[in-house]
Design a protein around this motif. Sequence first.
Motif, mmCIF file in Angstrom:
data_model
loop_
_atom_site.group_PDB
_atom_site.id
_atom_site.type_symbol
_atom_site.label_atom_id
_atom_site.label_comp_id
_atom_site.label_asym_id
_atom_site.label_seq_id
_atom_site.Cartn_x
_atom_site.Cartn_y
_atom_site.Cartn_z
ATOM 1 N N ASP A 43 0.986 -1.197 0.062
ATOM 2 C CA ASP A 43 0.129 0.053 -0.175
ATOM 3 C C ASP A 43 0.876 1.372 -0.185
ATOM 4 O O ASP A 43 0.353 2.427 0.199
ATOM 5 C CB ASP A 43 -0.834 0.200 1.248
ATOM 6 N N TRP A 44 2.299 1.107 -0.133
ATOM 7 C CA TRP A 44 2.914 2.361 -0.433
ATOM 8 C C TRP A 44 2.882 2.935 -2.025
ATOM 9 O O TRP A 44 2.911 1.872 -2.774
ATOM 10 C CB TRP A 44 4.545 2.030 -0.209
ATOM 11 N N ALA A 101 12.204 6.119 -1.808
ATOM 12 C CA ALA A 101 12.668 7.130 -0.678
ATOM 13 C C ALA A 101 13.059 6.033 0.336
ATOM 14 O O ALA A 101 14.139 6.323 0.987
ATOM 15 C CB ALA A 101 11.659 7.939 -0.100
ATOM 16 N N PHE A 102 12.483 5.123 1.017
ATOM 17 C CA PHE A 102 12.551 4.283 2.022
ATOM 18 C C PHE A 102 14.053 3.352 1.504
ATOM 19 O O PHE A 102 14.919 3.311 2.281
ATOM 20 C CB PHE A 102 11.269 2.925 2.348
ATOM 21 N N THR A 103 13.861 3.010 0.353
ATOM 22 C CA THR A 103 15.055 2.328 -0.273
ATOM 23 C C THR A 103 16.425 2.920 -0.287
ATOM 24 O O THR A 103 17.531 2.517 0.204
ATOM 25 C CB THR A 103 14.779 1.652 -1.619
ATOM 26 N N ARG A 119 21.239 4.261 2.369
ATOM 27 C CA ARG A 119 22.165 5.269 2.909
ATOM 28 C C ARG A 119 22.663 5.185 4.495
ATOM 29 O O ARG A 119 23.721 5.344 4.815
ATOM 30 C CB ARG A 119 21.683 6.542 2.975
ATOM 31 N N PHE A 120 21.450 4.693 5.155
ATOM 32 C CA PHE A 120 21.766 4.213 6.584
ATOM 33 C C PHE A 120 22.789 3.135 6.509
ATOM 34 O O PHE A 120 23.736 3.236 7.472
ATOM 35 C CB PHE A 120 20.516 3.980 7.254
ATOM 36 N N ASN A 121 22.652 2.178 5.832
ATOM 37 C CA ASN A 121 23.541 0.885 5.782
ATOM 38 C C ASN A 121 24.945 1.404 5.671
ATOM 39 O O ASN A 121 25.967 0.646 6.029
ATOM 40 C CB ASN A 121 23.093 -0.142 5.003
ATOM 41 N N THR A 122 25.034 2.060 4.272
ATOM 42 C CA THR A 122 26.274 2.694 4.092
ATOM 43 C C THR A 122 27.052 3.307 5.210
ATOM 44 O O THR A 122 28.219 3.346 5.551
ATOM 45 C CB THR A 122 26.055 3.592 2.884
ATOM 46 N N ALA A 123 26.302 4.145 6.110
ATOM 47 C CA ALA A 123 26.817 4.925 7.288
ATOM 48 C C ALA A 123 27.237 3.986 8.193
ATOM 49 O O ALA A 123 28.362 4.049 8.853
ATOM 50 C CB ALA A 123 25.817 6.160 7.951
ATOM 51 N N LEU A 124 26.510 2.918 8.301
ATOM 52 C CA LEU A 124 27.066 2.014 9.484
ATOM 53 C C LEU A 124 28.131 1.264 9.042
ATOM 54 O O LEU A 124 29.256 0.958 9.784
ATOM 55 C CB LEU A 124 25.797 0.888 9.612
ATOM 56 N N SER A 125 28.226 0.715 7.587
ATOM 57 C CA SER A 125 29.453 0.006 7.134
ATOM 58 C C SER A 125 30.575 1.044 7.104
ATOM 59 O O SER A 125 31.817 0.649 7.624
ATOM 60 C CB SER A 125 29.307 -0.299 5.687
ATOM 61 N N ASP A 126 30.597 2.354 6.828
ATOM 62 C CA ASP A 126 31.589 3.343 7.031
ATOM 63 C C ASP A 126 32.199 3.407 8.287
ATOM 64 O O ASP A 126 33.247 3.430 8.884
ATOM 65 C CB ASP A 126 31.263 4.677 6.498
#
Length: 166
Positions: free
Chosen positions: A128-129, A136-138, A143-150
């Motif tokens: 229903d999105w 945007a969520f993806t 971006r969040f996962n990349t920041a965690l990885s970095d």
Amino acid sequence: MDMTTVGEPGLLDTLQHEVAVFARRAEQTRLGGVGQVRNSMDRAAYLLLNRLDKEGPMGVKALAASMGIDSSTVTRQVAPLVDTGLVKRTSHPEDGRAVVLQLSPRGMSRLEEVRSSRRQLMSELTHDWAPQEREAFTALLTRFNTALSDRMSTPGMPTGDSQPAS
């Protein structure tokens, strides 16, 4: 909770809580997909097979480096994949003494089966999105996962080598 009225500390508290809930639910369900394939492949196996599919055959050290984990962890996680025929060890094309890991035809078939099941789950969870919300969520999750990885690759930060590949 109405996040628009809680201010930055409240928003960050809500964010860390939602990430913790997400991690717990993702681990509980393993976000494994739907139907008979649901939970049929653990996270480490999925990530290793996916990496070999995306980047092609490579040695243990290269695979470990590309995933940001220790070589001994990759060796331990790859062993059952080789034993079950999902990954095969072959001689390096340029140096016959070296061994490379590559996805077997059986591994490619299983990976596609699991991907398809997980794709269906993502479709169901976001049915229903609006397409823009999914995009945007993806983008934000990437971006969040990349920041965690970095952050994990920053000298002095714990690497989580003793943990399964994530």
